[in-house]
Design an enzyme around this catalytic site. Structure first.
Site, PDB file in Angstrom:
ATOM      1  N   TRP A  79      40.886  49.841  42.512  1.00 20.94           N
ATOM      2  CA  TRP A  79      39.943  50.958  42.610  1.00 20.94           C
ATOM      3  C   TRP A  79      40.696  52.256  42.337  1.00 20.94           C
ATOM      4  O   TRP A  79      41.823  52.428  42.818  1.00 20.94           O
ATOM      5  CB  TRP A  79      39.325  50.988  44.009  1.00 20.94           C
ATOM      6  CG  TRP A  79      38.220  51.984  44.158  1.00 20.94           C
ATOM      7  CD1 TRP A  79      38.325  53.266  44.622  1.00 20.94           C
ATOM      8  CD2 TRP A  79      36.838  51.790  43.826  1.00 20.94           C
ATOM      9  NE1 TRP A  79      37.096  53.888  44.602  1.00 20.94           N
ATOM     10  CE2 TRP A  79      36.162  52.997  44.118  1.00 20.94           C
ATOM     11  CE3 TRP A  79      36.114  50.710  43.315  1.00 20.94           C
ATOM     12  CZ2 TRP A  79      34.793  53.157  43.916  1.00 20.94           C
ATOM     13  CZ3 TRP A  79      34.747  50.874  43.115  1.00 20.94           C
ATOM     14  CH2 TRP A  79      34.106  52.080  43.413  1.00 20.94           C
ATOM     15  N   ASP A 114      36.162  43.840  53.802  1.00 18.98           N
ATOM     16  CA  ASP A 114      36.060  45.144  54.461  1.00 18.98           C
ATOM     17  C   ASP A 114      35.711  44.966  55.929  1.00 18.98           C
ATOM     18  O   ASP A 114      34.803  44.196  56.267  1.00 18.98           O
ATOM     19  CB  ASP A 114      34.957  45.995  53.821  1.00 18.98           C
ATOM     20  CG  ASP A 114      35.343  46.545  52.466  1.00 18.98           C
ATOM     21  OD1 ASP A 114      36.485  46.319  52.027  1.00 18.98           O
ATOM     22  OD2 ASP A 114      34.482  47.197  51.832  1.00 18.98           O
ATOM     23  N   HIS A 141      36.737  50.432  58.161  1.00 20.12           N
ATOM     24  CA  HIS A 141      36.890  51.027  56.833  1.00 20.12           C
ATOM     25  C   HIS A 141      36.043  52.296  56.692  1.00 20.12           C
ATOM     26  O   HIS A 141      36.451  53.244  56.026  1.00 20.12           O
ATOM     27  CB  HIS A 141      36.480  49.985  55.785  1.00 20.12           C
ATOM     28  CG  HIS A 141      36.727  50.376  54.368  1.00 20.12           C
ATOM     29  ND1 HIS A 141      37.747  51.201  53.957  1.00 20.12           N
ATOM     30  CD2 HIS A 141      36.047  50.039  53.221  1.00 20.12           C
ATOM     31  CE1 HIS A 141      37.710  51.353  52.652  1.00 20.12           C
ATOM     32  NE2 HIS A 141      36.684  50.671  52.183  1.00 20.12           N
ATOM     33  N   GLU A 145      34.504  41.724  48.789  1.00 20.63           N
ATOM     34  CA  GLU A 145      34.475  42.375  47.481  1.00 20.63           C
ATOM     35  C   GLU A 145      35.526  41.747  46.574  1.00 20.63           C
ATOM     36  O   GLU A 145      36.509  41.173  47.043  1.00 20.63           O
ATOM     37  CB  GLU A 145      34.735  43.873  47.637  1.00 20.63           C
ATOM     38  CG  GLU A 145      33.643  44.575  48.438  1.00 20.63           C
ATOM     39  CD  GLU A 145      33.940  46.026  48.767  1.00 20.63           C
ATOM     40  OE1 GLU A 145      33.003  46.833  48.787  1.00 20.63           O
ATOM     41  OE2 GLU A 145      35.128  46.348  49.037  1.00 20.63           O
TER      42      GLU A 145
END
Length: 213
Positions: free
Chosen positions: A16, A52, A56, A176
């Site tokens: 990311w 996550d 977070h 994810e």
């Protein structure tokens, strides 16, 4: 038969934007006379396939080391999403999603995004409306096949934050970075275990699926 639906962690892999770069370095080599091969790993907590934790996005949220192991072990559904840009509530209503289910979304991300060496900005994400629908259905876990359940926004917008907060505030664990290219729509046994990093906001995970008859 088990399908590995996690992405390999490797040096300089896609991350990311703004996250730490991935570094995998061999610090001892048998070919150099060392008694064993040893590597040094450096990466962010949201590298590749990862989970996550509520922490977070919530200051007082539960950290990943406190995740119940059975949150991400058990029956799961892979749902193929037709929409080319986002997961919508209208499309989800067709699938009769039930309380306690673990839902993994296979989108065009799987066959497209993981082929790119660079970050793909226009990946398919979960819309806020779909996130609210999943929260209303009280699912146990949600997974998606790229690096975030929310969209990438050039201006640092809040849609991605909103999607995460809706899901995490409802007790939904988030996976994810899945690679679902080899997994068709259907029911599976899921095993997804993130590294148990103390007081972590997230951690890389190995995720596998086995088809259920």
């Amino acid at each position: 038969m088990w399908l590995d639906v996690s992405v390999p962690i490797k040096d300089n892999m896609v991350t990311w934007p703004g996250d730490p770069a991935v570094r995998v370095e061999r610090t001892a080599r048998m070919e150099d006379g060392d008694s064993a091969n040893i590597s040094s790993l450096s990466m962010g907590s949201h590298t590749g396939t990862h989970v996550d934790a509520p922490y977070h996005f919530f200051k007082g949220g539960s950290t990943l080391d406190r995740m119940p192991p059975d949150a991400l072990i058990g029956p799961a559904r892979v749902i193929e999403i037709r929409h080319r840009w986002e997961v919508t509530a209208d499309e989800l209503k067709e699938h009769r999603i039930r309380r306690g289910q673990r839902i993994l979304f296979k989108t065009r991300n799987s066959g497209r995004c993981w082929k790119s060496a660079g970050f793909v900005k226009d990946f398919v994400f979960i819309s806020p409306g779909a996130a609210r629908y999943l929260a209303q259905r009280r699912v146990r876990a949600v997974g998606i096949d790229y690096l975030s359940v929310g969209p990438y926004e050039e201006d640092g917008g809040q849609t991605g934050v909103e999607v995460h907060r809706i899901l995490l505030a409802s007790g939904i664990w988030i996976i994810e970075g899945l690679d679902l290219r080899k997994a068709g729509a259907g029911r599976y046994q899921l095993i997804c275990l993130p590294l148990r990093v103390f007081q972590s906001d997230g951690a890389p995970a190995r995720a596998v699926l086995s088809p259920l008859s």
